[in-house]
Design a protein around this motif. Structure first.
Motif, PDB file in Angstrom:
ATOM      1  N   UNK A 710      18.529   8.845 -36.833  1.00 58.74           N
ATOM      2  CA  UNK A 710      17.549  10.069 -37.147  1.00 58.74           C
ATOM      3  C   UNK A 710      18.562  10.867 -37.865  1.00 58.74           C
ATOM      4  N   UNK A 711      19.110  12.091 -36.345  1.00 62.54           N
ATOM      5  CA  UNK A 711      19.203  13.416 -36.505  1.00 62.54           C
ATOM      6  C   UNK A 711      19.915  14.022 -37.681  1.00 62.54           C
ATOM      7  N   UNK A 712      20.929  13.447 -38.109  1.00 71.58           N
ATOM      8  CA  UNK A 712      21.823  13.087 -39.130  1.00 71.58           C
ATOM      9  C   UNK A 712      21.232  12.983 -40.347  1.00 71.58           C
ATOM     10  N   UNK A 713      19.830  13.253 -40.824  1.00 66.88           N
ATOM     11  CA  UNK A 713      19.689  13.174 -41.846  1.00 66.88           C
ATOM     12  C   UNK A 713      18.815  14.186 -42.351  1.00 66.88           C
ATOM     13  N   UNK A 714      17.448  14.831 -40.917  1.00 63.90           N
ATOM     14  CA  UNK A 714      17.098  15.836 -40.918  1.00 63.90           C
ATOM     15  C   UNK A 714      18.492  17.025 -40.602  1.00 63.90           C
ATOM     16  N   UNK A 715      19.505  16.995 -40.241  1.00 69.65           N
ATOM     17  CA  UNK A 715      20.163  17.717 -40.006  1.00 69.65           C
ATOM     18  C   UNK A 715      20.925  18.316 -42.213  1.00 69.65           C
ATOM     19  N   UNK A 716      20.990  16.762 -42.284  1.00 69.02           N
ATOM     20  CA  UNK A 716      21.246  17.027 -43.542  1.00 69.02           C
ATOM     21  C   UNK A 716      20.259  17.436 -44.763  1.00 69.02           C
ATOM     22  N   UNK A 717      19.181  17.204 -44.358  1.00 67.27           N
ATOM     23  CA  UNK A 717      18.157  17.238 -45.500  1.00 67.27           C
ATOM     24  C   UNK A 717      17.359  18.346 -45.454  1.00 67.27           C
ATOM     25  N   UNK A 718      17.320  19.198 -43.734  1.00 63.92           N
ATOM     26  CA  UNK A 718      16.546  20.246 -43.378  1.00 63.92           C
ATOM     27  C   UNK A 718      16.333  21.590 -44.857  1.00 63.92           C
ATOM     28  N   UNK A 719      17.232  21.927 -44.836  1.00 60.15           N
ATOM     29  CA  UNK A 719      17.824  23.127 -46.137  1.00 60.15           C
ATOM     30  C   UNK A 719      17.560  22.162 -47.433  1.00 60.15           C
ATOM     31  N   UNK A 720      18.575  21.500 -48.223  1.00 61.52           N
ATOM     32  CA  UNK A 720      17.714  20.378 -49.567  1.00 61.52           C
ATOM     33  C   UNK A 720      16.331  20.601 -49.551  1.00 61.52           C
ATOM     34  N   UNK A 721      15.758  19.513 -48.064  1.00 58.67           N
ATOM     35  CA  UNK A 721      14.689  19.027 -49.140  1.00 58.67           C
ATOM     36  C   UNK A 721      13.345  20.005 -48.897  1.00 58.67           C
ATOM     37  N   UNK A 722      13.748  20.499 -47.165  1.00 57.78           N
ATOM     38  CA  UNK A 722      12.171  21.124 -46.352  1.00 57.78           C
ATOM     39  C   UNK A 722      12.136  22.888 -46.813  1.00 57.78           C
ATOM     40  N   UNK A 723      13.910  23.147 -47.471  1.00 61.91           N
ATOM     41  CA  UNK A 723      14.060  24.777 -47.680  1.00 61.91           C
ATOM     42  C   UNK A 723      14.207  25.694 -46.592  1.00 61.91           C
ATOM     43  N   UNK A 724      14.728  24.990 -45.384  1.00 59.23           N
ATOM     44  CA  UNK A 724      14.249  25.953 -44.013  1.00 59.23           C
ATOM     45  C   UNK A 724      15.695  25.236 -43.935  1.00 59.23           C
ATOM     46  N   UNK A 725      15.692  26.377 -42.745  1.00 59.38           N
ATOM     47  CA  UNK A 725      17.854  26.670 -41.870  1.00 59.38           C
ATOM     48  C   UNK A 725      16.821  25.709 -40.479  1.00 59.38           C
ATOM     49  N   UNK A 726      15.647  26.235 -39.720  1.00 56.35           N
ATOM     50  CA  UNK A 726      15.326  25.902 -38.884  1.00 56.35           C
ATOM     51  C   UNK A 726      14.638  24.477 -38.694  1.00 56.35           C
TER      52      UNK A 726
END
Length: 766
Positions: A710-726
């Motif tokens: 699931x790590x790849x999903x978090x990497x891809x969706x962190x900025x567009x869905x969560x609005x954060x790069x951390x």
């Protein structure tokens, strides 16, 4: 069909309001529902009598391919007509019998809910739906038997009936699941069509035993017969309904319904015929021995249930016709007689036959129809009970096995049955007038007389014209039980034959027994001593054992010590994980110790040293410091593997925890003593086992990859869905927001608790 059943629960919900508005007429008003249901079910008679079976289905659990389906055939229609038809008389009867009772509205709620449950049970085509309604009848009957809840006996015997029937229901649940596995479906109509497949399946014997346990407990077969007479603690309308056409016949219905798929084997015949015959004789013998009005009727119900079970077990065409005829006859005369028992109590205050005599002049209408119903109970021509009794005797004489013992028990039952019928039909009404607790000045009101008059009259009408009951009803029901059309018919006269000879002999012998009833009853005083060692005694011993076990379990497990709760949880978890690993042959990934670097070894050494110091030190502050060191070292591990944010969180949590622990420990009294060496060794062993289990569990997952990470999903969706790069922050705050919120609440509650402890301690010092 579904709406017909649901309507009973809907009307049950508004019954108290209807009672408040209509007052004395509430019984007649609420009785309109079962009357309407009777007419509705009667509309199916033409189609069913022509051999048609109607299946109605609605999706229920589509993911499991389970439907809320109903089957209308001869058997279910016969039961539905009895439940709704007799239900009408019971509701109207109860309106006057319980008039003025403070909980009459509650009674209406439960009796109508019970009616809906019984209708659902007998009409259900799905095994799961049938079981749900089966258990609903147990729950509602428990509430009905314990209706007078201020009475200790009512509570005690309501619980007894519930435990026996629900215990059997658990066995039934396992049995029907096995039946669905063997038959390939949860739909009864499909299972009944695959009888050969079920009988040849390897699960046939265990599922049969489990289903028989469920049916025998519900229908009070030996050795479970004791609960039914005890259910007489219920008000008379409840006894009349439960014992005439509803709950106690649920087990018989189940046996009859499953006969096409489970019947026809040697074990089916032997078990049902033998247990049924023994129950039949036991019931009539205890009825002859008893003196209580409702108790005599209850034991004679046990006799009838045993007869029905025996006939279904015999399984011949004649036996199945006899079973359905006997079912109808018993429902008619027993419903009438129980309502007569209520009239005796209501008008004369008489609850025991020894308190009655000469009441025919005061209650002439009641006496006339009570005698008519009692004649049907005794199997006297030309009542419908005679027609059913003749067929029963003919079935026993033609049984494919156990003819000797079945014939002997049938003859003895016929003799004692006549004596019991004489007790019911002669003792209260003839002879010298006996002073009763109340002097009857008039007949019972029409609402209480309607049931006995109509039901007893139907017993006479069907006896004089058996074709009225046979065509389209009894014949169709027998065909459903057999799983094929039947050629049998009902007749009042079959010529001079052995069944007629046995009937004539039983009338003479039974009359003589009644003539010497008082002496015979005293001669049977040993029955009371024998009952001390009967199945009911075993039930109470079992209940005492359950109480002892509960108390022991509470002392051991619910002891109030958190450490023991934790020990039980972790040991059970470790055990279950270990057993699962053995069963599924879980392999452990390879550990490469040679890849450890010097600084990683140093971290491991600090972790181990902190742990050893924490568990061996005698200083409270030293233990807290060691635990803090352990936590900070774990934070260092996070930083080492590039999880700086998690490491910072760990440092903050550990710092706060250490501060809180120090504050709390300063406010607590000193340790009185430390744990003994044995306890410390035990705890160390448990800790090692639990830690080893977690370690092996983690190692077993290293090489196991059933799904993509699931790590790849978090990497891809962190900025567009969560609005954060951390990514870590986004996961904690957005993707796992509720989890994080829960952790915050836990910490906040802990802080409030600590603050409260410190504040109260400070106030105590002042």
């Amino acid at each position: 069909m579904l709406y017909a059943i649901l309507s009973t629960f809907l009307v049950a919900a508004i019954a108290p309001a209807v009672h408040r508005v209509t007052g004395r007429a509430s019984g007649w008003v609420l009785g309109l529902l079962p009357a309407a249901l009777f007419v509705y079910f009667l509309s199916f008679l033409p189609a069913v009598s022509s051999g048609e079976s109607i299946v109605l289905s609605w999706p229920w659990l589509p993911g499991l391919d389970i439907h809320l389906s109903f089957l209308v055939d001869g058997l279910s229609l016969l039961f539905a007509l009895l439940i709704s038809g007799i239900g009408f008389f019971i509701v109207t009867y109860a309106g006057r019998y319980l008039e003025g009772h403070r909980d009459l509205g509650r009674f209406y709620v439960i009796i109508l809910a019970f009616m809906g449950s019984m209708l659902g049970l007998v009409l259900a085509d799905n095994l799961i739906a049938m079981f749900v309604f089966w258990e609903l009848t147990s729950i509602t009957s428990y509430l009905l038997i314990g209706y007078n809840h201020e009475n200790a006996d009512a509570r005690k015997y309501a619980l007894q009936g519930l435990i026996v029937t629900v215990g059997g229901g658990l066995a039934l649940l396992a049995g029907i699941v096995m039946l669905a596995m063997a038959g390939g479906s949860y739909e009864l109509s499909e299972i009944l069509a695959n009888g050969d497949v079920v009988r040849e399946h390897s699960l046939y014997l265990p599922l049969l035993i489990l289903i028989l346990i469920g049916a025998f407990t519900k229908s009070a077969q030996v050795p479970f017969h004791f609960w039914l007479p005890r259910a007489m603690a219920a008000p008379t309308p409840v006894s009349a309904y439960l014992h005439s056409a509803t709950m106690v016949k649920a087990g018989v219905y189940l046996l009859a319904r499953l006969n096409p798929s489970l019947g026809g084997t040697e074990i089916w015949f032997t078990t049902l015929a033998l247990f049924g015959a023994i129950t039949m004789f036991t019931g009539v013998f205890l009825a002859f021995r008893s003196t209580g009005v409702k108790q005599v009727l209850a034991y004679s119900t046990v006799m009838a249930l045993g007869t029905l079970t025996m006939l279904i077990g015999i399984g011949t065409e004649t036996a199945l016709m006899a079973a359905m005829a006997f079912l109808l006859a018993h429902s008619l005369y027993k419903g009438a007689l129980f309502m007569v028992a209520g009239i005796l109590d209501h008008e004369a205050g008489a609850k025991d036959f020894l308190q009655t005599g000469g009441l025919r002049t005061a209650l002439p209408v009641t006496a006339a129809f009570a005698i008519l119903a009692a004649l049907s109970l005794g199997g006297v021509i030309p009542l419908f009970g005679f027609v059913a009794k003749e067929l029963m005797l003919e079935s026993v004489l033609e049984a494919p096995g156990l003819v000797g013992i079945l014939t002997l028990l049938a003859v003895l039952t016929a003799i004692l049955g006549v004596a019991v019928a004489a007790i019911v039909g002669i003792r209260p009404w003839f002879g010298a007038r006996v002073e009763t607790p109340k002097t009857p000045h008039h007949e019972a009101p029409p609402a209480m007389l309607a049931g006995p008059v109509v039901l007893a009259s139907l017993g006479l009408i069907f006896g004089l014209g058996p074709g009225l009951a046979d065509e389209g009803l009894v014949n169709a029901a027998a065909a459903s039980v057999q799983g094929a059309p039947v050629d049998g018919y009902l007749a009042l006269w079959h010529g001079i034959n052995w069944p007629l000879a046995i009937s004539a002999f039983s009338l003479i012998a039974g009359g003589l027994l009644y003539w010497r009833w008082e002496q015979a009853r005293r001669a049977l005083a040993w029955v009371d001593q024998a009952a001390e060692y009967g199945p009911e005694k075993g039930y109470f011993k079992m209940m005492d054992g359950l109480v002892w076990l509960s108390e022991w379990q509470t002392r051991v497990l619910q002891n109030g010590y958190l450490r023991y709760y934790v020990i039980v949880i972790v040991v059970m978890t470790a055990g279950l994980v270990g057993v699962t690993a053995q069963l599924f042959d879980v392999s452990v990934g390879t550990v490469h110790f040679e890849r450890l670097r010097i600084h990683e070894m140093a971290i491991i050494a600090v972790l181990a040293a902190s742990m050893l110091f924490a568990v061996t030190t005698r200083s409270r502050l030293g233990a807290v410091a060691a635990l803090g060191s352990l936590g900070f070292t774990v934070a260092l591990v996070y930083v080492l593997y590039s999880a700086a944010d998690v490491g910072i969180t760990q440092v903050l949590v550990e710092t706060l925890t250490v501060i809180l622990l120090v504050l709390v420990l300063f406010r607590l009294p000193g340790f009185l003593s430390l744990s003994s060496s044995a306890l410390r060794l035990r705890d160390a062993g448990i800790a090692l086992i639990t830690g080893g289990m977690i370690t092996l569990l983690m190692l077993s997952t290293l090489d196991a990859r059933l799904f993509d990470s699931i790590a790849q999903y978090f990497i891809e969706e962190s900025e567009p869905s969560g609005y954060g790069r951390n990514i870590v922050n986004v996961v904690l705050v957005d993707f796992r927001a509720l989890d994080t919120l829960g952790e915050i609440f836990v910490l906040a509650l802990a802080a409030i608790g600590v603050y409260a402890m410190i504040r109260f301690r400070a106030e105590d010092r002042r």
